[in-house]
Design a protein around this motif. Structure first.
Motif, PDB file in Angstrom:
ATOM      1  N   PRO A 181       5.099  -1.621  -5.567  1.00 43.07           N
ATOM      2  CA  PRO A 181       5.081   0.078  -5.159  1.00 43.07           C
ATOM      3  C   PRO A 181       3.913   0.050  -4.418  1.00 43.07           C
ATOM      4  O   PRO A 181       2.685  -0.210  -4.617  1.00 43.07           O
ATOM      5  CB  PRO A 181       5.330   0.635  -6.413  1.00 43.07           C
ATOM      6  CG  PRO A 181       5.501  -0.160  -7.726  1.00 43.07           C
ATOM      7  CD  PRO A 181       4.824  -1.644  -7.347  1.00 43.07           C
ATOM      8  N   HIS A 182       4.185   0.975  -3.378  1.00 40.08           N
ATOM      9  CA  HIS A 182       3.253   1.657  -2.594  1.00 40.08           C
ATOM     10  C   HIS A 182       3.395   3.322  -2.616  1.00 40.08           C
ATOM     11  O   HIS A 182       4.483   3.634  -3.027  1.00 40.08           O
ATOM     12  CB  HIS A 182       2.886   1.092  -1.234  1.00 40.08           C
ATOM     13  CG  HIS A 182       2.716  -0.529  -0.894  1.00 40.08           C
ATOM     14  ND1 HIS A 182       1.479  -0.699  -1.260  1.00 40.08           N
ATOM     15  CD2 HIS A 182       3.364  -1.454  -0.522  1.00 40.08           C
ATOM     16  CE1 HIS A 182       1.395  -2.034  -1.048  1.00 40.08           C
ATOM     17  NE2 HIS A 182       2.775  -2.282  -0.693  1.00 40.08           N
TER      18      HIS A 182
ATOM     19  N   CYS B 226      -2.479   4.345   0.807  1.00 43.01           N
ATOM     20  CA  CYS B 226      -1.870   4.313  -0.475  1.00 43.01           C
ATOM     21  C   CYS B 226      -2.559   4.525  -1.523  1.00 43.01           C
ATOM     22  O   CYS B 226      -3.771   4.168  -1.591  1.00 43.01           O
ATOM     23  CB  CYS B 226      -1.274   2.849  -0.272  1.00 43.01           C
ATOM     24  SG  CYS B 226      -0.605   2.146  -1.877  1.00 43.01           S
TER      25      CYS B 226
ATOM     26  N   TYR C 126      -2.426   3.548  -4.418  1.00 46.01           N
ATOM     27  CA  TYR C 126      -2.556   2.614  -5.348  1.00 46.01           C
ATOM     28  C   TYR C 126      -3.562   1.545  -4.638  1.00 46.01           C
ATOM     29  O   TYR C 126      -4.014   0.721  -5.533  1.00 46.01           O
ATOM     30  CB  TYR C 126      -1.275   1.597  -5.674  1.00 46.01           C
ATOM     31  CG  TYR C 126      -0.197   2.686  -6.272  1.00 46.01           C
ATOM     32  CD1 TYR C 126      -0.564   3.600  -7.256  1.00 46.01           C
ATOM     33  CD2 TYR C 126       1.183   2.582  -5.867  1.00 46.01           C
ATOM     34  CE1 TYR C 126       0.468   4.460  -7.695  1.00 46.01           C
ATOM     35  CE2 TYR C 126       2.007   3.369  -6.489  1.00 46.01           C
ATOM     36  CZ  TYR C 126       1.663   4.221  -7.359  1.00 46.01           C
ATOM     37  OH  TYR C 126       2.920   5.150  -7.879  1.00 46.01           O
ATOM     38  N   HIS C 127      -3.500   1.482  -3.462  1.00 45.38           N
ATOM     39  CA  HIS C 127      -4.280   0.353  -2.804  1.00 45.38           C
ATOM     40  C   HIS C 127      -5.096   1.164  -1.549  1.00 45.38           C
ATOM     41  O   HIS C 127      -4.778   1.242  -0.645  1.00 45.38           O
ATOM     42  CB  HIS C 127      -3.370  -0.651  -2.313  1.00 45.38           C
ATOM     43  CG  HIS C 127      -2.372  -1.081  -3.280  1.00 45.38           C
ATOM     44  ND1 HIS C 127      -1.026  -1.007  -3.125  1.00 45.38           N
ATOM     45  CD2 HIS C 127      -2.703  -2.073  -4.171  1.00 45.38           C
ATOM     46  CE1 HIS C 127      -0.653  -1.443  -4.012  1.00 45.38           C
ATOM     47  NE2 HIS C 127      -1.328  -2.075  -4.678  1.00 45.38           N
TER      48      HIS C 127
ATOM     49  N   MET D 278      -5.450   0.359   2.071  1.00 44.28           N
ATOM     50  CA  MET D 278      -4.390   0.544   2.973  1.00 44.28           C
ATOM     51  C   MET D 278      -4.468   1.739   3.547  1.00 44.28           C
ATOM     52  O   MET D 278      -4.452   2.807   3.165  1.00 44.28           O
ATOM     53  CB  MET D 278      -3.035   0.293   2.169  1.00 44.28           C
ATOM     54  CG  MET D 278      -2.391  -0.842   1.732  1.00 44.28           C
ATOM     55  SD  MET D 278      -0.938  -0.703   0.941  1.00 44.28           S
ATOM     56  CE  MET D 278       0.079  -0.281   2.043  1.00 44.28           C
TER      57      MET D 278
END
Ligand SMILES: [Cu+2]
Length: 101
Positions: free
Chosen positions: A53-54, A88, A90-91, A94
């Motif tokens: 997921p993103h 993102c 989560y990241h 990004m």
């Protein structure tokens, strides 16, 4: 006659979902393209090509896709001009940029 019906059905389906002015892929922990320019009123489709997921989140808080599972897509129609930094959640590495004018 069958062809005419098929064309009509296709026209109805196409009208239901506005064609995106731009498709941004989330791939290999990156927004691709990383930056782009669209016009006010344009719809941008984001497609998660990765196997995890993103999110597509505006740093300003203007919009947030929420969790976007693998191979899912999400669209947003830009109604205000401006420069939108994308990330993102989560990241954090990004990053993307969309200019709307
Ligand atoms: Cu991500």
């Amino acid at each position: 006659m069958k062809n005419a019906l098929a064309i009509l059905a296709l026209a109805v389906l196409t009208a239901a979902a506005p064609k995106p002015a731009l498709v941004v892929h989330l791939s290999d922990f990156s927004f691709k393209p990383a930056s782009a320019t669209v016009s006010v009123g344009d719809t941008v489709e984001f497609v998660n090509d990765d196997a995890f997921p993103h999110t597509v989140t505006a740093s300003s808080g203007a919009f947030d896709s929420g969790n976007l599972d693998e191979h899912k897509s999400w669209s947003y129609t830009f109604k205000k001009a401006g420069t939108y930094a994308l990330m993102c959640t989560y990241h954090p590495n990004m990053k993307g940029m969309l200019t709307v004018r």
